[in-house]
Design a protein around this motif. Structure first.
Motif: not given
Length: 118
Positions: A91-118
């Motif tokens: 998947a593409v993995y994103y990190c995100a941050a929020r300022t309170t436990v009930t607020s929406a995530y208002n900051s997002w990183g650009q994503g980094t791709l993780v590929t796992v082959s079988s």
């Protein structure tokens, strides 16, 4: 807060990978930093979270016992250590941050791709 995610790559099933999420800006206002992922054709999925006040951590059932989230306040960086990776972790993995436990995530990183082959 600006977030920069990194550390993705192509690995084989059973391998490990560590993602990083570096924060800059008003980092003192962050209550919680989380990782989400989105696989092709699927919805955004919560992966893990860490609270900066008490270090509390939360995990999705699908990664519990395999992934570990941690934070380094001196470096304003959150890590996601991923062990025993499975193809379904691809998947593409994103990190995100929020300022309170009930607020929406208002900051997002650009994503980094993780590929796992079988």
């Amino acid at each position: 807060v600006q977030l920069q995610a990194s550390g993705g790559g192509l690995v084989q099933a059973g391998d490990s990978l560590r993602l990083s999420c570096a924060a800059s800006g008003r980092t003192f206002s962050t209550y919680q930093t989380s990782w989400f992922r989105q696989a092709p054709g699927k919805e955004h999925e919560f992966v893990a979270a860490i609270g900066w006040n008490d270090g509390s951590t939360y995990y999705a059932d699908s990664v519990k016992g395999r992934f570990t989230i941690s934070g380094d306040s001196a470096k304003n960086t959150v890590y996601l250590q991923m062990n025993s990776l499975k193809p379904e972790d691809t998947a593409v993995y994103y990190c995100a941050a929020r300022t309170t436990v009930t607020s929406a995530y208002n900051s997002w990183g650009q994503g980094t791709l993780v590929t796992v082959s079988s």
